[in-house]
Design a protein around this motif. Structure first.
Motif, PDB file in Angstrom:
ATOM      1  N   VAL A  67      30.760  28.599  45.236  1.00 47.86           N
ATOM      2  CA  VAL A  67      31.759  29.640  45.489  1.00 47.86           C
ATOM      3  C   VAL A  67      33.111  28.947  45.587  1.00 47.86           C
ATOM      4  CG1 VAL A  67      32.442  31.574  46.932  1.00 47.86           C
ATOM      5  CG2 VAL A  67      30.034  30.932  46.773  1.00 47.86           C
ATOM      6  N   LYS A  73      35.576  33.244  51.011  1.00 48.67           N
ATOM      7  CA  LYS A  73      34.363  32.475  50.711  1.00 48.67           C
ATOM      8  C   LYS A  73      33.488  32.310  51.952  1.00 48.67           C
ATOM      9  CE  LYS A  73      36.675  28.797  49.478  1.00 48.67           C
ATOM     10  NZ  LYS A  73      38.060  29.195  49.754  1.00 48.67           N
ATOM     11  N   PHE A  97      23.851  28.091  48.356  1.00 46.37           N
ATOM     12  CA  PHE A  97      25.243  28.483  48.114  1.00 46.37           C
ATOM     13  C   PHE A  97      26.126  27.349  48.622  1.00 46.37           C
ATOM     14  CE2 PHE A  97      25.663  32.933  46.811  1.00 46.37           C
ATOM     15  CZ  PHE A  97      24.331  33.297  46.823  1.00 46.37           C
ATOM     16  N   VAL A 133      30.095  26.270  49.241  1.00 43.17           N
ATOM     17  CA  VAL A 133      31.548  26.482  49.238  1.00 43.17           C
ATOM     18  C   VAL A 133      32.187  25.115  49.324  1.00 43.17           C
ATOM     19  CG1 VAL A 133      33.504  27.251  50.622  1.00 43.17           C
ATOM     20  CG2 VAL A 133      31.571  28.763  50.273  1.00 43.17           C
ATOM     21  N   ILE A 139      30.832  31.426  41.453  1.00 45.56           N
ATOM     22  CA  ILE A 139      31.525  32.684  41.768  1.00 45.56           C
ATOM     23  C   ILE A 139      32.943  32.308  42.165  1.00 45.56           C
ATOM     24  CG2 ILE A 139      31.675  34.616  43.374  1.00 45.56           C
ATOM     25  CD1 ILE A 139      28.647  34.531  43.633  1.00 45.56           C
ATOM     26  N   ILE A 190      35.671  39.324  43.519  1.00 45.77           N
ATOM     27  CA  ILE A 190      35.218  38.324  42.568  1.00 45.77           C
ATOM     28  C   ILE A 190      36.109  38.395  41.338  1.00 45.77           C
ATOM     29  CG2 ILE A 190      33.355  37.670  41.023  1.00 45.77           C
ATOM     30  CD1 ILE A 190      31.384  38.458  43.117  1.00 45.77           C
ATOM     31  N   GLN A 243      32.354  35.452  37.556  1.00 46.08           N
ATOM     32  CA  GLN A 243      31.190  34.682  37.962  1.00 46.08           C
ATOM     33  C   GLN A 243      30.332  34.448  36.729  1.00 46.08           C
ATOM     34  OE1 GLN A 243      28.238  36.802  40.200  1.00 46.08           O
ATOM     35  NE2 GLN A 243      29.147  38.773  39.705  1.00 46.08           N
TER      36      GLN A 243
END
Lengths: 346, 274
Positions: free
Chosen positions: B67, B75, B209, B211, B226, B233, B236
């Motif tokens: 992300v 995020k 996920f 970040v 993403i 968004i 993505q």
């Protein structure tokens, strides 16, 4: 700043800038509504409130967490002070010292109550337990936001832990109280053991009420500001400083004040610890209109209040104590549980 | 292509709103307080921050989703919502199994010792007392904080704090692993260790996920990206490199030199100025 074009990581974007999204359309979302798709594959909402039974089971699983959290908080509370945890004992002692100074040495007031100092200190300590439980749980959710937002656990563990902290403090206070009570000339009797069930019921009541205040304090910030005033009012109407039965108001109001939960737990513990209280309670002796009238007029002898008729039947106090505890626990628990998924919002 | 795979996280038109009390300068004055009490101006000082505004995506098992986006683009909020720590205002996030969030500012209790934080963290995650005892040495060892373990966490450097937090959270394997800049403050040695641990967790976890502001890290670990801005968004997809290049372009950074065949970064040594 805006013409600093050498940054390779996220730089400055102008307000209102739209992004070059042409040619980058996301092709992946299927036609089926996403909620249906989630249900098909057995996915569940992440912030879902678990059913009551599962919630209680989770809470039971975290019992060690609750105790560890309570102990840790308790230690942290006093780490800043040089005397450390000695304050746990010192606080109730100093509290009692203040009352001794004012009511024992300066004012010779008895308000028609034998062993007024013992009566007063017991009332203050017992009320303090409920008061502190209310006030500390009202801020537990906002205080623990970092923890709530970091880890997944049933949130009811937090107010529970705070009540456990207060219980620990209360047990120490009771020890101090016992010493004080003996110093005021009360004998040690088997009745003292009744303190244990009374305290247990009061703790259950505090847990229930604490769960409710934790939810109220979590989204209404003004609530924790208002709470001290509510608590003070409660203190004054619960017979901490005076005997409710001597109030010059209609009998139904006296009855109402006498069965309020704080007054019930205070009375039960007073009658367990203080023989003078047990013997001077209205109803402790067979009704005698003459002696009662004399006590009302002159307040002398002090324990002749026992010859008056009680407004509420003292034999029922234990039932009230149980009823309040169960009612508070059930209502408080459901009230807290219903907002379980909302506590992280802050 | 994705039909046969098991979705692990589905976000369906997700909205997250923070309510901030005491925002704006009008709080303390008696006049505004009076107006509030009189009911003419109810709760004047609450401001709503719409952090996530209608986000939808699906992540499948085995995915490592990066992300990316500027600070404040939502995020961290998104990860918290996936973890179930923030309730959605509208829409929903669906997850398969349990999600664990590893964050930098997932502060535990600052005034307690590292030791107590380890125990509390483990117990809060639902471990039993015995399990906690068993995991304790490996967590302390992994965190590498050494003798500092019996000092209050407020005495830790930020790097040490995040190492310990990472060690605590990573001690339990989860279905969905959410890593929020958890590695940014660690030193090189810790980065290597934690990277290995993430790959390990990813194998059991299914979905990760990540970040990170370190875009190279995203390129290396993720198969999907993403890109978020202002709670939405932007784009993505699985074209990790293409999206990252566009993101860099939109942020006003210098484009990355890439090998035309593999897409890997070509690091040209910058000549030192004399």
């Amino acid at each position: 700043m805006s013409n600093d074009r050498r940054m390779s990581a996220p730089g400055q974007l102008q307000e209102g800038d739209e992004f070059a999204t042409s040619g980058l359309v996301t092709p992946e979302l299927p036609d089926t509504p996403l909620a249906e798709l989630a249900a098909q594959h057995g996915l569940r909402p992440s912030a879902e409130r678990p059913p009551v039974v599962a919630y209680i089971r989770h809470l039971w699983q975290r019992r060690h967490f609750i105790m560890a959290f309570a102990t840790a908080r308790n230690i942290a509370m006093y780490t800043e002070a040089r005397l450390g945890q000695v304050w746990q004992v010192l606080t109730p002692l100093l509290n009692a010292g203040v009352y001794f100074l004012i009511f024992g040495l300066l004012l010779h007031i008895n308000r028609g109550i034998p062993n007024y100092l013992g009566f007063l200190v017991t009332g203050v300590f017992v009320f303090n337990f409920t008061q502190r439980a209310f006030i500390s749980t009202s801020t537990v959710v906002t205080e623990s936001l970092p923890l709530i937002r970091a880890l997944h656990f049933p949130r009811a563990a937090l107010p529970l832990a705070y009540v456990m902290i207060e219980l620990q403090q209360m047990v120490l206070s009771i020890v101090v109280l016992a010493v004080i009570v003996v110093c005021t000339g009360e004998p040690i009797t088997w009745y003292w053991l009744l303190v244990i069930p009374a305290l247990l019921l009061q703790t259950i009541f505090n847990v229930g009420a604490g769960l409710a205040t934790a939810r109220l304090g979590s989204n209404v910030n003004d609530f924790s500001q208002l709470l001290p005033f509510l608590m003070r009012t409660w203190l004054y109407v619960s017979g901490v400083l005076f005997q409710i039965s001597t109030l010059d108001i209609a009998r139904k109001w006296v009855a109402l004040l006498q069965i309020n939960p704080a007054a019930i737990y205070i009375t039960l513990i007073r009658e367990a610890l203080l023989t003078t209280q047990r013997q001077s309670q209205p109803g402790a002796m067979p009704y005698n209109a003459l002696k009662c009238a004399q006590w009302h007029r002159t307040k002398n002898p002090l324990d002749w209040s026992a010859y008056c008729a009680p407004v509420t039947n003292p034999a029922h106090y234990w039932y009230y104590a149980i009823a309040w505890a169960v009612l508070a626990l059930v209502v408080g628990f459901f009230f807290f549980w219903r907002a379980e998924a909302k506590y992280g919002r802050g | 292509m994705a039909a046969a795979e098991q979705p692990m996280v589905i976000a369906d038109d997700l909205h997250i709103v923070y309510r901030v009390f005491g925002a704006g300068g009008d709080k303390g004055t008696a006049a505004t307080a009076l107006l509030r009490i009189m009911g003419r101006k109810t709760r004047g000082s609450i401001r709503e921050v719409h952090a996530i505004r209608g986000v939808s995506f699906i992540a499948y098992s085995g995915d490592a989703v990066g992300v990316i986006g500027r600070n404040g683009s939502g995020k961290t909020t998104l990860l918290r919502a996936i973890a179930g720590l923030l309730p959605p205002e509208q829409g929903n996030v669906y997850i398969n199994g349990e999600a664990a969030l590893l964050g930098v500012n997932a502060a535990l209790l600052d005034d307690l010792t590292g030791e107590r934080n380890v125990v509390l963290g483990c117990l809060a995650m639902g471990m039993s007392k015995a399990e906690t005892k068993e995991k304790f040495p490996s967590i302390v060892d992994f965190s590498g904080v050494g003798d500092f373990i019996d000092l209050p966490m407020k005495a830790y450097s930020s790097g040490m704090g995040s190492r310990l937090r990472f060690a605590i959270a990573a001690s339990k394997s989860q279905d969905i692993l959410l890593v929020d800049e958890a590695l940014a403050t660690g030193d090189a040695e810790f980065r290597v260790k934690s990277h290995a641990r993430i790959q390990e967790l990813r194998k059991d976890a299914g979905t990760v996920f990540l970040v990170a502001h370190n875009l190279e890290e995203v390129e290396q670990t993720c198969n999907r990206v993403i890109w978020m801005e202002r709670g939405k968004i932007v784009t993505q997809g699985e074209d990790v490199i293409g999206i990252i290049d566009r993101y860099i372009e939109a942020s006003g950074g210098t484009p990355v030199d890439r090998d035309p065949v593999t897409g890997k970064r070509i690091h040209t040594r910058v000549p030192a100025k004399t």
